[in-house]
Motif scaffolding. Structure first.
Motif, PDB file in Angstrom:
ATOM      1  N   SER A  71      50.250  42.144  42.725  1.00 39.82           N
ATOM      2  CA  SER A  71      49.344  40.575  43.491  1.00 39.82           C
ATOM      3  C   SER A  71      47.826  41.940  43.825  1.00 39.82           C
ATOM      4  O   SER A  71      47.282  41.369  44.118  1.00 39.82           O
ATOM      5  CB  SER A  71      50.123  40.639  44.367  1.00 39.82           C
ATOM      6  OG  SER A  71      50.629  41.621  45.284  1.00 39.82           O
ATOM      7  N   ARG A  72      48.258  42.786  43.508  1.00 41.04           N
ATOM      8  CA  ARG A  72      47.290  43.726  44.714  1.00 41.04           C
ATOM      9  C   ARG A  72      45.938  43.622  43.385  1.00 41.04           C
ATOM     10  O   ARG A  72      45.560  43.670  42.331  1.00 41.04           O
ATOM     11  CB  ARG A  72      47.521  45.066  44.361  1.00 41.04           C
ATOM     12  CG  ARG A  72      48.295  45.695  45.639  1.00 41.04           C
ATOM     13  CD  ARG A  72      48.843  47.025  45.428  1.00 41.04           C
ATOM     14  NE  ARG A  72      48.818  47.744  44.890  1.00 41.04           N
ATOM     15  CZ  ARG A  72      48.519  48.676  44.626  1.00 41.04           C
ATOM     16  NH1 ARG A  72      48.348  49.304  45.383  1.00 41.04           N
ATOM     17  NH2 ARG A  72      49.086  49.130  43.385  1.00 41.04           N
ATOM     18  N   THR A  73      44.365  42.956  43.985  1.00 41.30           N
ATOM     19  CA  THR A  73      43.395  42.690  43.323  1.00 41.30           C
ATOM     20  C   THR A  73      41.895  43.341  44.518  1.00 41.30           C
ATOM     21  O   THR A  73      41.998  43.595  45.805  1.00 41.30           O
ATOM     22  CB  THR A  73      42.889  41.679  43.351  1.00 41.30           C
ATOM     23  OG1 THR A  73      42.775  40.781  44.997  1.00 41.30           O
ATOM     24  CG2 THR A  73      43.202  41.599  42.745  1.00 41.30           C
ATOM     25  N   MET A  74      40.675  43.826  44.089  1.00 42.13           N
ATOM     26  CA  MET A  74      40.285  44.830  44.607  1.00 42.13           C
ATOM     27  C   MET A  74      38.989  43.769  43.953  1.00 42.13           C
ATOM     28  O   MET A  74      38.252  43.465  42.771  1.00 42.13           O
ATOM     29  CB  MET A  74      39.613  46.062  44.139  1.00 42.13           C
ATOM     30  CG  MET A  74      38.864  46.892  44.117  1.00 42.13           C
ATOM     31  SD  MET A  74      38.984  48.560  45.015  1.00 42.13           S
ATOM     32  CE  MET A  74      38.496  49.136  42.773  1.00 42.13           C
ATOM     33  N   ASP A  75      37.732  43.785  45.209  1.00 45.71           N
ATOM     34  CA  ASP A  75      36.392  43.321  44.949  1.00 45.71           C
ATOM     35  C   ASP A  75      35.218  44.162  45.171  1.00 45.71           C
ATOM     36  O   ASP A  75      35.653  43.765  46.204  1.00 45.71           O
ATOM     37  CB  ASP A  75      36.465  41.354  45.344  1.00 45.71           C
ATOM     38  CG  ASP A  75      34.363  41.264  45.228  1.00 45.71           C
ATOM     39  OD1 ASP A  75      34.501  41.783  43.939  1.00 45.71           O
ATOM     40  OD2 ASP A  75      34.418  39.971  45.848  1.00 45.71           O
ATOM     41  N   LEU A  76      34.793  45.250  44.078  1.00 44.02           N
ATOM     42  CA  LEU A  76      34.028  46.137  44.633  1.00 44.02           C
ATOM     43  C   LEU A  76      32.908  45.924  45.446  1.00 44.02           C
ATOM     44  O   LEU A  76      32.010  45.187  44.612  1.00 44.02           O
ATOM     45  CB  LEU A  76      34.188  47.207  43.737  1.00 44.02           C
ATOM     46  CG  LEU A  76      33.731  48.254  44.483  1.00 44.02           C
ATOM     47  CD1 LEU A  76      34.587  49.803  45.307  1.00 44.02           C
ATOM     48  CD2 LEU A  76      33.804  49.540  42.980  1.00 44.02           C
ATOM     49  N   HIS A  77      32.258  45.782  46.633  1.00 40.92           N
ATOM     50  CA  HIS A  77      30.892  45.232  46.381  1.00 40.92           C
ATOM     51  C   HIS A  77      30.038  46.069  46.450  1.00 40.92           C
ATOM     52  O   HIS A  77      28.776  46.125  45.987  1.00 40.92           O
ATOM     53  CB  HIS A  77      31.313  45.276  48.672  1.00 40.92           C
ATOM     54  CG  HIS A  77      32.016  43.758  49.221  1.00 40.92           C
ATOM     55  ND1 HIS A  77      31.463  42.400  48.360  1.00 40.92           N
ATOM     56  CD2 HIS A  77      32.766  43.546  49.085  1.00 40.92           C
ATOM     57  CE1 HIS A  77      32.641  41.745  48.506  1.00 40.92           C
ATOM     58  NE2 HIS A  77      33.081  42.592  49.371  1.00 40.92           N
ATOM     59  N   ASN A  78      30.606  47.685  47.166  1.00 42.89           N
ATOM     60  CA  ASN A  78      29.244  48.469  46.720  1.00 42.89           C
ATOM     61  C   ASN A  78      30.251  50.550  46.991  1.00 42.89           C
ATOM     62  O   ASN A  78      31.348  50.760  47.538  1.00 42.89           O
ATOM     63  CB  ASN A  78      28.260  48.546  47.841  1.00 42.89           C
ATOM     64  CG  ASN A  78      28.402  48.796  49.173  1.00 42.89           C
ATOM     65  OD1 ASN A  78      29.281  49.279  49.740  1.00 42.89           O
ATOM     66  ND2 ASN A  78      27.916  47.626  50.029  1.00 42.89           N
TER      67      ASN A  78
END
Length: 135
Positions: A71-78
């Motif tokens: 269930s873990r997700t990551m939206d990498l901004h910078n």
């Protein structure tokens, strides 16, 4: 190592951490790496981690205790680098085993040395993460 190579190293590590890929994580971390968890983790008995094996065990074992598998997700901004230091800002989402949804912004700060991650400071939205862990 160049700033761009350090940034690539950190990004590779973050995606491996999200997937609990021990092999890639081991390739990225120095043997004597130091991981500084967020301050609320001390309430759960966690202090600074020293060494590659202990750090990988912590990063792979504990998420599975708190979150539904996969269930873990990551939206990498910078990812920003300067010299040996790299900072990464990302949204982290997961489904806690206790129910509900977790959405938190995370900031990790890394010190790289000789092509490996030598030190990490984990900075999280403490209240959000603590609520997810405690229920």
């Amino acid at each position: 190592m160049s700033k761009d190579k350090n940034k690539a190293l950190v990004e590779r590590f973050l995606w491996a951490m999200l997937k609990s890929d021990r092999g890639i994580m081991a390739d990225c971390l120095s043997s004597d790496t130091c991981w500084h968890p967020p301050t609320f983790a001390k309430d759960f008995g966690f202090d600074d981690l020293n060494g590659r094996e202990d750090t990988i065990e912590f990063l792979c074992f504990h998420p599975e205790q708190f979150y539904e598998p996969g269930s873990r997700t990551m939206d990498l901004h910078n990812i920003i680098g300067e010299g040996d230091y790299v900072s990464a800002l990302f949204d982290f989402k997961a489904k806690p085993r206790r129910g509900g949804d977790l959405a938190s912004i995370s900031h990790y700060h890394f010190r790289c040395f000789d092509g490996e991650i030598a030190e990490t400071w984990e900075l999280l939205c403490t209240a959000t993460m603590q609520k997810a862990v405690e229920g």
